[in-house]
Write a protein that holds these residues in place. Structure first.
Motif, PDB file in Angstrom:
ATOM      1  N   GLU A  41     -22.312 -33.639 -20.019  1.00  0.00           N
ATOM      2  CA  GLU A  41     -23.737 -33.698 -19.676  1.00  0.00           C
ATOM      3  C   GLU A  41     -23.977 -33.743 -18.170  1.00  0.00           C
ATOM      4  O   GLU A  41     -24.867 -33.065 -17.656  1.00  0.00           O
ATOM      5  CB  GLU A  41     -24.383 -34.901 -20.354  1.00  0.00           C
ATOM      6  CG  GLU A  41     -25.879 -34.929 -20.219  1.00  0.00           C
ATOM      7  CD  GLU A  41     -26.540 -35.991 -21.086  1.00  0.00           C
ATOM      8  OE1 GLU A  41     -27.776 -35.961 -21.174  1.00  0.00           O
ATOM      9  OE2 GLU A  41     -25.824 -36.834 -21.666  1.00  0.00           O
ATOM     10  N   ALA A  42     -23.180 -34.504 -17.442  1.00  0.00           N
ATOM     11  CA  ALA A  42     -23.356 -34.593 -15.991  1.00  0.00           C
ATOM     12  C   ALA A  42     -23.071 -33.248 -15.329  1.00  0.00           C
ATOM     13  O   ALA A  42     -23.811 -32.819 -14.437  1.00  0.00           O
ATOM     14  CB  ALA A  42     -22.459 -35.683 -15.415  1.00  0.00           C
ATOM     15  N   ASP A  43     -22.001 -32.576 -15.762  1.00  0.00           N
ATOM     16  CA  ASP A  43     -21.694 -31.241 -15.226  1.00  0.00           C
ATOM     17  C   ASP A  43     -22.819 -30.260 -15.538  1.00  0.00           C
ATOM     18  O   ASP A  43     -23.193 -29.444 -14.695  1.00  0.00           O
ATOM     19  CB  ASP A  43     -20.381 -30.705 -15.807  1.00  0.00           C
ATOM     20  CG  ASP A  43     -19.160 -31.430 -15.270  1.00  0.00           C
ATOM     21  OD1 ASP A  43     -19.262 -32.072 -14.213  1.00  0.00           O
ATOM     22  OD2 ASP A  43     -18.103 -31.335 -15.923  1.00  0.00           O
ATOM     23  N   ALA A  44     -23.351 -30.320 -16.749  1.00  0.00           N
ATOM     24  CA  ALA A  44     -24.445 -29.426 -17.139  1.00  0.00           C
ATOM     25  C   ALA A  44     -25.665 -29.655 -16.257  1.00  0.00           C
ATOM     26  O   ALA A  44     -26.293 -28.695 -15.792  1.00  0.00           O
ATOM     27  CB  ALA A  44     -24.793 -29.634 -18.608  1.00  0.00           C
ATOM     28  N   ASP A  45     -25.993 -30.909 -16.004  1.00  0.00           N
ATOM     29  CA  ASP A  45     -27.140 -31.215 -15.140  1.00  0.00           C
ATOM     30  C   ASP A  45     -26.933 -30.682 -13.726  1.00  0.00           C
ATOM     31  O   ASP A  45     -27.858 -30.123 -13.121  1.00  0.00           O
ATOM     32  CB  ASP A  45     -27.398 -32.723 -15.106  1.00  0.00           C
ATOM     33  CG  ASP A  45     -27.936 -33.266 -16.414  1.00  0.00           C
ATOM     34  OD1 ASP A  45     -28.448 -32.478 -17.242  1.00  0.00           O
ATOM     35  OD2 ASP A  45     -27.838 -34.497 -16.625  1.00  0.00           O
ATOM     36  N   LEU A  46     -25.718 -30.832 -13.198  1.00  0.00           N
ATOM     37  CA  LEU A  46     -25.426 -30.319 -11.853  1.00  0.00           C
ATOM     38  C   LEU A  46     -25.506 -28.799 -11.790  1.00  0.00           C
ATOM     39  O   LEU A  46     -26.034 -28.233 -10.830  1.00  0.00           O
ATOM     40  CB  LEU A  46     -24.047 -30.795 -11.388  1.00  0.00           C
ATOM     41  CG  LEU A  46     -23.939 -32.278 -11.052  1.00  0.00           C
ATOM     42  CD1 LEU A  46     -22.490 -32.656 -10.766  1.00  0.00           C
ATOM     43  CD2 LEU A  46     -24.829 -32.634  -9.875  1.00  0.00           C
ATOM     44  N   ARG A  47     -24.981 -28.123 -12.800  1.00  0.00           N
ATOM     45  CA  ARG A  47     -25.029 -26.658 -12.831  1.00  0.00           C
ATOM     46  C   ARG A  47     -26.479 -26.168 -12.945  1.00  0.00           C
ATOM     47  O   ARG A  47     -26.855 -25.159 -12.349  1.00  0.00           O
ATOM     48  CB  ARG A  47     -24.178 -26.107 -13.969  1.00  0.00           C
ATOM     49  CG  ARG A  47     -22.694 -26.398 -13.819  1.00  0.00           C
ATOM     50  CD  ARG A  47     -22.073 -25.706 -12.621  1.00  0.00           C
ATOM     51  NE  ARG A  47     -21.748 -24.336 -13.008  1.00  0.00           N
ATOM     52  CZ  ARG A  47     -21.644 -23.335 -12.158  1.00  0.00           C
ATOM     53  NH1 ARG A  47     -21.829 -23.522 -10.877  1.00  0.00           N
ATOM     54  NH2 ARG A  47     -21.357 -22.124 -12.586  1.00  0.00           N
ATOM     55  N   LEU A  48     -27.289 -26.886 -13.717  1.00  0.00           N
ATOM     56  CA  LEU A  48     -28.703 -26.517 -13.828  1.00  0.00           C
ATOM     57  C   LEU A  48     -29.407 -26.679 -12.482  1.00  0.00           C
ATOM     58  O   LEU A  48     -30.178 -25.808 -12.069  1.00  0.00           O
ATOM     59  CB  LEU A  48     -29.395 -27.351 -14.907  1.00  0.00           C
ATOM     60  CG  LEU A  48     -30.873 -27.066 -15.111  1.00  0.00           C
ATOM     61  CD1 LEU A  48     -31.105 -25.610 -15.506  1.00  0.00           C
ATOM     62  CD2 LEU A  48     -31.443 -28.007 -16.165  1.00  0.00           C
ATOM     63  N   ILE A  49     -29.136 -27.758 -11.780  1.00  0.00           N
ATOM     64  CA  ILE A  49     -29.727 -27.964 -10.449  1.00  0.00           C
ATOM     65  C   ILE A  49     -29.286 -26.842  -9.514  1.00  0.00           C
ATOM     66  O   ILE A  49     -30.092 -26.307  -8.743  1.00  0.00           O
ATOM     67  CB  ILE A  49     -29.333 -29.351  -9.895  1.00  0.00           C
ATOM     68  CG1 ILE A  49     -30.049 -30.442 -10.688  1.00  0.00           C
ATOM     69  CG2 ILE A  49     -29.654 -29.453  -8.410  1.00  0.00           C
ATOM     70  CD1 ILE A  49     -29.523 -31.839 -10.436  1.00  0.00           C
ATOM     71  N   GLU A  50     -28.000 -26.466  -9.588  1.00  0.00           N
ATOM     72  CA  GLU A  50     -27.506 -25.359  -8.765  1.00  0.00           C
ATOM     73  C   GLU A  50     -28.253 -24.066  -9.080  1.00  0.00           C
ATOM     74  O   GLU A  50     -28.652 -23.322  -8.181  1.00  0.00           O
ATOM     75  CB  GLU A  50     -26.008 -25.177  -9.006  1.00  0.00           C
ATOM     76  CG  GLU A  50     -25.390 -24.077  -8.182  1.00  0.00           C
ATOM     77  CD  GLU A  50     -23.912 -23.889  -8.480  1.00  0.00           C
ATOM     78  OE1 GLU A  50     -23.418 -22.780  -8.178  1.00  0.00           O
ATOM     79  OE2 GLU A  50     -23.258 -24.791  -9.010  1.00  0.00           O
TER      80      GLU A  50
END
Length: 103
Positions: A41-50
């Motif tokens: 989930e944390a990786d997904a949130d970071l990729r979405l922000i990117e």
């Protein structure tokens, strides 16, 4: 209790062409099979922000649920299945290569 995190991909539309695109580890692709599958989930949130930080090339980025079948991501919702196959008014683009009945 929060809902458990399920695999996701980052999807958006290409700003100039309007095509559905998917984030990969190194950029964007128009093929869902090449998308980076996010299981944390944390990786997904970071990729979405990117993705959302690229307003000059994409629009409407969000996380879409997928399942993995033989290591290949497949949409879990009909909306994403529809988006993955492209426009439906007549066979062109992605739909020219789709051979199976989808409905």
């Amino acid at each position: 209790m929060p809902k458990p995190f399920t695999p996701k991909v980052v999807t958006a539309n290409a700003l100039l062409e309007g095509d559905v695109i998917y984030m990969t580890a190194s950029g964007w692709t128009r093929d869902l099979a090449e998308a980076e599958v996010l299981t944390d989930e944390a990786d997904a949130d970071l990729r979405l922000i990117e993705a959302q930080s690229q307003p000059g090339s994409i629009v409407g980025a969000y996380l879409a649920d997928v399942t993995l079948q033989d290591g290949v991501p497949h949409p879990t919702h009909f909306r994403e299945d529809f988006r993955a196959t492209g426009p439906s008014n007549y066979p062109h683009g992605k739909q020219e290569t789709v051979k199976e009945e989808r409905f």
